[in-house]
Design a protein around this motif. Structure first.
Motif, PDB file in Angstrom:
ATOM      1  N   PRO A  50       0.823  -1.205   0.000  1.00 51.78           N
ATOM      2  CA  PRO A  50       0.000   0.000   0.000  1.00 51.78           C
ATOM      3  C   PRO A  50       0.864   1.265   0.000  1.00 51.78           C
ATOM      4  CG  PRO A  50      -0.250  -1.286   2.057  1.00 51.78           C
ATOM      5  CD  PRO A  50       0.929  -1.829   1.328  1.00 51.78           C
ATOM      6  N   TYR A  51       0.463   2.270  -0.767  1.00 53.23           N
ATOM      7  CA  TYR A  51       1.110   3.593  -0.728  1.00 53.23           C
ATOM      8  C   TYR A  51       0.036   4.672  -0.652  1.00 53.23           C
ATOM      9  CZ  TYR A  51       5.499   1.285  -1.557  1.00 53.23           C
ATOM     10  OH  TYR A  51       6.596   0.467  -1.406  1.00 53.23           O
ATOM     11  N   THR A  66       3.830   8.884  -3.027  1.00 54.04           N
ATOM     12  CA  THR A  66       5.227   9.251  -2.793  1.00 54.04           C
ATOM     13  C   THR A  66       5.877   8.126  -2.008  1.00 54.04           C
ATOM     14  OG1 THR A  66       4.560  11.556  -2.748  1.00 54.04           O
ATOM     15  CG2 THR A  66       6.726  11.040  -1.817  1.00 54.04           C
ATOM     16  N   LYS A  68       9.224   6.324  -0.304  1.00 54.57           N
ATOM     17  CA  LYS A  68      10.580   6.514   0.248  1.00 54.57           C
ATOM     18  C   LYS A  68      11.281   5.169   0.311  1.00 54.57           C
ATOM     19  CE  LYS A  68      12.914   8.571   4.180  1.00 54.57           C
ATOM     20  NZ  LYS A  68      12.817   9.486   5.289  1.00 54.57           N
ATOM     21  N   VAL A  70      13.193   2.062   1.603  1.00 53.12           N
ATOM     22  CA  VAL A  70      13.439   1.376   2.872  1.00 53.12           C
ATOM     23  C   VAL A  70      14.698   0.540   2.651  1.00 53.12           C
ATOM     24  CG1 VAL A  70      12.597  -0.518   4.331  1.00 53.12           C
ATOM     25  CG2 VAL A  70      11.027   1.293   3.626  1.00 53.12           C
ATOM     26  N   PRO A  71      15.730   0.658   3.507  1.00 53.03           N
ATOM     27  CA  PRO A  71      16.958  -0.116   3.268  1.00 53.03           C
ATOM     28  C   PRO A  71      16.643  -1.602   3.077  1.00 53.03           C
ATOM     29  CG  PRO A  71      17.233   1.389   5.118  1.00 53.03           C
ATOM     30  CD  PRO A  71      15.782   1.457   4.738  1.00 53.03           C
ATOM     31  N   GLY A  72      17.083  -2.157   1.950  1.00 56.56           N
ATOM     32  CA  GLY A  72      16.839  -3.576   1.667  1.00 56.56           C
ATOM     33  C   GLY A  72      15.428  -3.868   1.192  1.00 56.56           C
ATOM     34  N   VAL A  74      12.166  -4.383  -1.026  1.00 57.93           N
ATOM     35  CA  VAL A  74      12.025  -4.888  -2.396  1.00 57.93           C
ATOM     36  C   VAL A  74      11.319  -3.861  -3.283  1.00 57.93           C
ATOM     37  CG1 VAL A  74      10.981  -6.717  -3.802  1.00 57.93           C
ATOM     38  CG2 VAL A  74      11.962  -7.271  -1.572  1.00 57.93           C
ATOM     39  N   ASN A  77      12.489   0.265  -3.310  1.00 59.13           N
ATOM     40  CA  ASN A  77      13.702   0.529  -4.099  1.00 59.13           C
ATOM     41  C   ASN A  77      13.465   0.305  -5.577  1.00 59.13           C
ATOM     42  OD1 ASN A  77      15.797   1.313  -2.117  1.00 59.13           O
ATOM     43  ND2 ASN A  77      15.165  -0.623  -1.199  1.00 59.13           N
ATOM     44  N   ARG A 222      -0.288   3.169  10.334  1.00 55.80           N
ATOM     45  CA  ARG A 222       1.013   2.536  10.551  1.00 55.80           C
ATOM     46  C   ARG A 222       1.501   1.984   9.227  1.00 55.80           C
ATOM     47  NH1 ARG A 222       2.469   2.047  15.933  1.00 55.80           N
ATOM     48  NH2 ARG A 222       0.730   2.148  17.375  1.00 55.80           N
TER      49      ARG A 222
HETATM   50  C1  LIG Z   1      -1.561   1.836   4.824  1.00 58.77           C
HETATM   51  C2  LIG Z   1      -0.112   2.001   4.408  1.00 58.77           C
HETATM   52  C3  LIG Z   1       0.277   3.113   3.674  1.00 58.77           C
HETATM   53  C4  LIG Z   1       1.623   3.270   3.300  1.00 58.77           C
HETATM   54  N1  LIG Z   1       1.980   4.404   2.612  1.00 58.77           N
HETATM   55  C5  LIG Z   1       3.281   4.596   2.297  1.00 58.77           C
HETATM   56  C6  LIG Z   1       3.681   5.807   1.625  1.00 58.77           C
HETATM   57  O1  LIG Z   1       2.864   6.674   1.321  1.00 58.77           O
HETATM   58  N2  LIG Z   1       4.998   5.942   1.309  1.00 58.77           N
HETATM   59  C7  LIG Z   1       5.927   4.997   1.636  1.00 58.77           C
HETATM   60  O2  LIG Z   1       7.109   5.183   1.297  1.00 58.77           O
HETATM   61  N3  LIG Z   1       5.579   3.855   2.263  1.00 58.77           N
HETATM   62  C8  LIG Z   1       4.275   3.637   2.593  1.00 58.77           C
HETATM   63  N4  LIG Z   1       3.903   2.464   3.222  1.00 58.77           N
HETATM   64  C9  LIG Z   1       4.912   1.404   3.431  1.00 58.77           C
HETATM   65  C10 LIG Z   1       4.968   0.530   2.165  1.00 58.77           C
HETATM   66  O3  LIG Z   1       3.741  -0.137   1.951  1.00 58.77           O
HETATM   67  C11 LIG Z   1       6.035  -0.554   2.256  1.00 58.77           C
HETATM   68  O4  LIG Z   1       5.864  -1.297   3.439  1.00 58.77           O
HETATM   69  C12 LIG Z   1       7.445   0.023   2.235  1.00 58.77           C
HETATM   70  O5  LIG Z   1       7.655   0.761   1.037  1.00 58.77           O
HETATM   71  C13 LIG Z   1       8.489  -1.111   2.305  1.00 58.77           C
HETATM   72  O6  LIG Z   1       8.259  -2.014   1.250  1.00 58.77           O
HETATM   73  P1  LIG Z   1       9.494  -2.754   0.558  1.00 58.77           P
HETATM   74  O7  LIG Z   1       8.956  -3.779  -0.369  1.00 58.77           O
HETATM   75  O8  LIG Z   1      10.444  -1.762   0.002  1.00 58.77           O
HETATM   76  O9  LIG Z   1      10.205  -3.421   1.805  1.00 58.77           O
HETATM   77  P2  LIG Z   1      10.118  -4.965   2.229  1.00 58.77           P
HETATM   78  O10 LIG Z   1      10.948  -5.746   1.276  1.00 58.77           O
HETATM   79  O11 LIG Z   1       8.710  -5.352   2.454  1.00 58.77           O
HETATM   80  O12 LIG Z   1      10.787  -4.865   3.665  1.00 58.77           O
HETATM   81  C14 LIG Z   1      12.178  -4.885   3.911  1.00 58.77           C
HETATM   82  C15 LIG Z   1      12.447  -4.701   5.383  1.00 58.77           C
HETATM   83  O13 LIG Z   1      12.115  -3.369   5.801  1.00 58.77           O
HETATM   84  C16 LIG Z   1      11.152  -3.376   6.875  1.00 58.77           C
HETATM   85  N5  LIG Z   1      10.169  -2.303   6.574  1.00 58.77           N
HETATM   86  C17 LIG Z   1       9.060  -2.433   5.830  1.00 58.77           C
HETATM   87  N6  LIG Z   1       8.424  -1.239   5.719  1.00 58.77           N
HETATM   88  C18 LIG Z   1       9.171  -0.350   6.385  1.00 58.77           C
HETATM   89  C19 LIG Z   1       9.060   1.050   6.621  1.00 58.77           C
HETATM   90  N7  LIG Z   1       8.024   1.775   6.135  1.00 58.77           N
HETATM   91  N8  LIG Z   1      10.054   1.648   7.342  1.00 58.77           N
HETATM   92  C20 LIG Z   1      11.090   0.932   7.840  1.00 58.77           C
HETATM   93  N9  LIG Z   1      11.244  -0.395   7.637  1.00 58.77           N
HETATM   94  C21 LIG Z   1      10.307  -1.018   6.941  1.00 58.77           C
HETATM   95  C22 LIG Z   1      10.511  -4.732   6.858  1.00 58.77           C
HETATM   96  O14 LIG Z   1      10.097  -5.094   8.162  1.00 58.77           O
HETATM   97  C23 LIG Z   1      11.636  -5.598   6.288  1.00 58.77           C
HETATM   98  O15 LIG Z   1      12.456  -6.016   7.322  1.00 58.77           O
HETATM   99  C24 LIG Z   1       2.579   2.288   3.628  1.00 58.77           C
HETATM  100  C25 LIG Z   1       2.175   1.155   4.350  1.00 58.77           C
HETATM  101  C26 LIG Z   1       0.864   1.013   4.752  1.00 58.77           C
HETATM  102  C27 LIG Z   1       0.447  -0.214   5.537  1.00 58.77           C
END
Ligand SMILES: Cc1cc2nc3c(=O)[nH]c(=O)nc-3n(C[C@H](O)[C@H](O)[C@H](O)COP(=O)(O)OP(=O)(O)OC[C@H]3O[C@@H](n4cnc5c(N)ncnc54)[C@H](O)[C@@H]3O)c2cc1C
Ligand code: FES
Length: 333
Positions: A50-51, A66, A68, A70-72, A74, A77, A222
């Motif tokens: 979700p974003y 928008t 941002k 998150v280090p590592g 998926v 990045n 959250r």
């Molecule tokens: C309702 C909702 C709205 C959201 N809106 C936004 C938004 O507007 N913009 C935005 O950038 N993101 C938003 N997010 C977070 C987004 O959905 C992803 O969780 C985030 O981008 C990480 O995904 P990923 O595949 O890059 O990381 P993953 O590969 O899923 O995670 C890699 C590691 O990072 C940790 N991690 C996951 N999410 C975060 C985080 N947010 N901060 C720190 N560590 C994290 C995980 O626990 C895991 O260990 C939202 C999440 C929710 C539930």
């Protein structure tokens, strides 16, 4: 959707403006603070994320999210590195309960890092459409990592005193303390919105509890699920029904019923019975899966999205709710 525009916001965040086909414009109408769920397939594996929309439904023609890094991470990045104008991406309809709708009065928002995305949408929409004043505390590691900093400064200048923004930069003042958050919240009577990293949210929520702000006036979003270990420990502690449970579901005109596996969530049972029930984060954060229990009862393992009033009215997050009665009837509204 087709990506119409990509905007470089900071060193680790980009915005993506989406083209909604005319035929889908009604389905994709949204409220400020809601999010879209993206489906990204990488190396044959589908990822759902979700974003929140940083755009305003009142002011912007096209939705914008928008993201941002998150280090590592998926998907965050991949979106920052690879998603380009003209690309197609699968997106589900808007959802979420992080929206304005309370008793009126001031809007007091706390945003940390990427938590600014839904908050910006709310701030711009409230300033455009209503008479309510808005106060925002926006925390970041340092000034350069603050997404939309200059846009917020400009909004505040042009708001005739209706918007006040306090920027909190950890590099200058250390991380936010409950005292600072409590001072900021003092004497506010309206609605509170909190979105940011876990420690930031915990700090603000402690401060609001100390300041006596009723839970019903606080909206949370959250971005990260609670650690699974905690959710499982809590689930084990509760009285879920061990014998098979009779469940029935209504979604629009579709009705299904049958026996649920002991310990299964309502969402798992609905799916097992062939219902395409709505869901997104599946971690109790987004409320996409919310439904009302009209008979029987269930206990939620996690609930980061519904207020206690909503829970008292029978709403549950089906992805987290496990039956606590021998039969449960659920309606998706
Ligand atoms: C309702 C909702 C709205 C959201 N809106 C936004 C938004 O507007 N913009 C935005 O950038 N993101 C938003 N997010 C977070 C987004 O959905 C992803 O969780 C985030 O981008 C990480 O995904 P990923 O595949 O890059 O990381 P993953 O590969 O899923 O995670 C890699 C590691 O990072 C940790 N991690 C996951 N999410 C975060 C985080 N947010 N901060 C720190 N560590 C994290 C995980 O626990 C895991 O260990 C939202 C999440 C929710 C539930
Ligand atoms: S799917 Fe997000 S709370 Fe259930």
């Amino acid at each position: 959707m087709v990506v119409a525009e990509v905007i470089h916001e900071t060193a680790d965040a980009k915005s993506f403006v989406l083209d909604v086909p005319d035929a889908l414009s009604e389905d994709f109408s949204y409220r400020a603070g809601q999010f879209l769920t993206f489906r990204v397939e990488l190396d044959g594996v589908a990822h759902l994320r979700p974003y929140s929309m940083s755009s305003s439904p009142l002011l912007d023609q096209r939705p914008r999210v928008t993201v941002k890094r998150v280090p590592g991470g998926v998907v965050s990045n991949w979106m920052n590195d690879a998603l380009a104008p003209g690309d197609e991406i699968a997106v589900s309809v808007p959802a979420g309960t992080f929206v304005v709708g309370g008793p009126g009065g001031e809007i007091v928002a706390f945003a940390g890092g990427s938590g600014i995305t839904p908050v910006l949408s709310i701030v711009r929409t409230v300033l455009a459409g209503r008479d309510r004043p808005v106060r925002l505390l926006y925390a970041n590691r340092d000034p350069s990592s603050a997404i939309f900093r200059s846009e917020l400064e400009e909004l505040a200048r042009g708001s005739a005193g209706r918007l006040a923004v306090t920027f909190h930069d950890d590099s200058e003042r250390g991380i936010l303390t409950p005292e600072t958050a409590r001072e900021f919240a003092a004497a506010a009577t309206g609605e509170f919105f909190v979105c940011g990293p876990e420690p930031f949210m915990d700090c603000v929520l402690d401060a609001l509890a100390d300041a006596g702000v009723p839970e019903a006036r606080i909206r949370l979003e959250r971005f990260t699920p609670a650690p699974p270990a905690e959710a499982e420990a809590e689930a084990d502690a509760g009285p879920s029904v061990r014998a098979p449970v009779q469940v029935s579901f209504r979604l629009g005109h579709r009705r299904v019923s049958g026996e649920a596996r002991p310990g299964a969530t309502l969402l798992q049972s609905a799916r097992a019975l062939g219902l395409r029930a709505p869901a997104s984060c599946e971690s109790g954060s987004c409320a996409t899966c919310m439904a009302r229990i009209v008979e029987g009862s269930a206990r939620m393992r996690e609930n980061e999205a519904l207020t206690s009033d909503e829970v008292a009215e029978g709403w549950v997050l089906t992805c987290q709710a496990v039956p606590t009665s021998p039969s449960v009837r659920v309606v998706y509204e």
